[in-house]
Scaffold this motif. Sequence first.
Motif, PDB file in Angstrom:
ATOM      1  N   GLY A 248     -13.902   7.522   0.382  1.00  0.00           N
ATOM      2  CA  GLY A 248     -14.695   8.820   0.611  1.00  0.00           C
ATOM      3  C   GLY A 248     -16.069   8.321   0.961  1.00  0.00           C
ATOM      4  N   VAL A 249     -16.379   8.028   2.367  1.00  0.00           N
ATOM      5  CA  VAL A 249     -17.618   7.590   2.632  1.00  0.00           C
ATOM      6  C   VAL A 249     -17.771   7.860   4.078  1.00  0.00           C
ATOM      7  N   SER A 250     -19.046   8.135   4.630  1.00  0.00           N
ATOM      8  CA  SER A 250     -19.053   8.118   6.174  1.00  0.00           C
ATOM      9  C   SER A 250     -18.893   6.828   6.890  1.00  0.00           C
ATOM     10  N   TYR A 251     -18.430   7.052   8.073  1.00  0.00           N
ATOM     11  CA  TYR A 251     -17.941   5.690   9.032  1.00  0.00           C
ATOM     12  C   TYR A 251     -19.239   5.086   8.957  1.00  0.00           C
ATOM     13  N   ARG A 252     -20.368   5.773   9.232  1.00  0.00           N
ATOM     14  CA  ARG A 252     -21.654   4.969   9.526  1.00  0.00           C
ATOM     15  C   ARG A 252     -21.841   4.149   8.094  1.00  0.00           C
ATOM     16  N   HIS A 253     -21.861   4.928   7.178  1.00  0.00           N
ATOM     17  CA  HIS A 253     -22.057   4.054   5.949  1.00  0.00           C
ATOM     18  C   HIS A 253     -21.300   2.890   5.745  1.00  0.00           C
ATOM     19  N   LEU A 254     -19.956   3.006   5.980  1.00  0.00           N
ATOM     20  CA  LEU A 254     -19.075   1.922   5.858  1.00  0.00           C
ATOM     21  C   LEU A 254     -19.388   0.574   6.951  1.00  0.00           C
TER      22      LEU A 254
ATOM     23  N   GLU B 183      -8.244  -4.084   7.732  1.00  0.00           N
ATOM     24  CA  GLU B 183      -7.907  -2.597   7.696  1.00  0.00           C
ATOM     25  C   GLU B 183      -8.780  -1.688   8.601  1.00  0.00           C
ATOM     26  N   LYS B 184      -8.001  -0.668   9.079  1.00  0.00           N
ATOM     27  CA  LYS B 184      -9.064   0.064   9.909  1.00  0.00           C
ATOM     28  C   LYS B 184     -10.014   1.068   9.311  1.00  0.00           C
ATOM     29  N   HIS B 185     -11.069   1.233   9.888  1.00  0.00           N
ATOM     30  CA  HIS B 185     -12.232   1.585   9.174  1.00  0.00           C
ATOM     31  C   HIS B 185     -12.074   3.161   8.898  1.00  0.00           C
ATOM     32  N   VAL B 186     -11.263   3.765   9.794  1.00  0.00           N
ATOM     33  CA  VAL B 186     -10.972   5.113   9.490  1.00  0.00           C
ATOM     34  C   VAL B 186     -10.375   5.235   8.098  1.00  0.00           C
ATOM     35  N   MET B 187      -9.292   4.471   8.016  1.00  0.00           N
ATOM     36  CA  MET B 187      -8.546   4.703   6.793  1.00  0.00           C
ATOM     37  C   MET B 187      -9.481   4.232   5.480  1.00  0.00           C
ATOM     38  N   VAL B 188     -10.319   3.341   5.785  1.00  0.00           N
ATOM     39  CA  VAL B 188     -10.936   2.712   4.646  1.00  0.00           C
ATOM     40  C   VAL B 188     -12.086   3.825   4.325  1.00  0.00           C
TER      41      VAL B 188
ATOM     42  N   LYS C  49       0.716  -1.131   0.057  1.00  0.00           N
ATOM     43  CA  LYS C  49       0.134   0.051   0.036  1.00  0.00           C
ATOM     44  C   LYS C  49       0.883   1.242   0.071  1.00  0.00           C
ATOM     45  N   ILE C  50       0.561   2.439  -0.718  1.00  0.00           N
ATOM     46  CA  ILE C  50       1.120   3.654  -0.682  1.00  0.00           C
ATOM     47  C   ILE C  50       0.304   4.729   0.267  1.00  0.00           C
ATOM     48  N   TYR C  51       1.168   5.198   0.834  1.00  0.00           N
ATOM     49  CA  TYR C  51       0.821   6.388   2.028  1.00  0.00           C
ATOM     50  C   TYR C  51       1.448   7.476   1.782  1.00  0.00           C
ATOM     51  N   VAL C  52       0.381   8.530   2.165  1.00  0.00           N
ATOM     52  CA  VAL C  52       1.240  10.074   2.149  1.00  0.00           C
ATOM     53  C   VAL C  52       0.615  10.627   3.548  1.00  0.00           C
ATOM     54  N   THR C  53       1.499  11.172   4.109  1.00  0.00           N
ATOM     55  CA  THR C  53       1.048  12.233   5.207  1.00  0.00           C
ATOM     56  C   THR C  53       1.037  13.652   4.889  1.00  0.00           C
ATOM     57  N   HIS C  54      -0.073  13.982   5.042  1.00  0.00           N
ATOM     58  CA  HIS C  54      -0.465  15.598   5.007  1.00  0.00           C
ATOM     59  C   HIS C  54       0.060  16.389   5.883  1.00  0.00           C
TER      60      HIS C  54
END
Length: 223
Positions: free
Chosen positions: A179-185, A169-174, A60-65
Motif C-alpha cells: 500500500g505504498v507509492s512506487y516512488r516511496h518504494l 519481486e516486481k516493484h508494482v506487486m510490492v 504466495k497467494i494471488y487473486v485476479t480482480h
Amino acid sequence: MEIYKGEKRHRYLERHPISQLFSCPIEEFIEVHEYKRDEWIIREGMRPDFLFYVMGGKAKIYVTHQNGKVSLINFINPHDYIGEMELLNDVYYTKGIQASTKTICYAIPFSCCRDQLLEDVKFLRELTRVLSVKSTAMSAKYAQSLAFPLENRLADFILQTADGPIYKEKHVMVCDFLGVSYRHLLHVIRQFCEKGYLQKEGRHYRIRLPDALQGLAEMLKHE
C-alpha cells in the motif's frame, strides 16, 4: 512438479511424519509433491484435488480482480495448509497459489480422505487453530500498514519472498501489497542498498545483511 515415488517417498515420510496431526490413519494415502520456484500449486479458479500440508519452502497467494489486475494477498510457509477452505466448503472460489522457492508438500487426496478428515476431531481442532492464526495475521498486516514505516514492512516482505539470498519481486506487486507509492518504494530500496543490506544484480537484489533486515522485521512482532 515431481511426485516422490517408492523408496524416495518412504524415506521422506519416515523422516517427516505427520501422523500426530490426525487420529485416523492417513499416511498410506499421502503423496509427496515437490514444486519448483514459480510453479503453480493451485491455479486460480480450479478446485484442488488435495489438501496440502507444506513441509518446506514458501508460496504466495494471488487473486485476479474483475478489472484484470492481479494482487498478491498473502504468504504460505512451512506447516501451513493449502486447500483447507475447499475441504470445508463445497462452493469456494479458489485463489492462485504459486511456489516462491522450491516447495515440498504432503498432498492428501479428497477423493478417498475427505469424509475421514471431516470426522477427525483431532485434525479439525488443529485446523481451527491454524485458521485462527491466519485470521489474526491478516488483521495484524492492516494494522501494521498504519503503525509502522515502510522500512520495517519492506524488510519483512523481502525476507518472506526471497529465495535464499535472492530477492526478485516486481516493484508494482510490492507497492500494491504494502500500500505504498512506487516512488516511496524505490526510495527505501535505494536506502537499503546504500546501507549495504541489499546489492543490486541485474534485475534482482542479493541480500547482503540478512540480520539487519531481520532486525527491522522483528519490530513488527513486538508491538
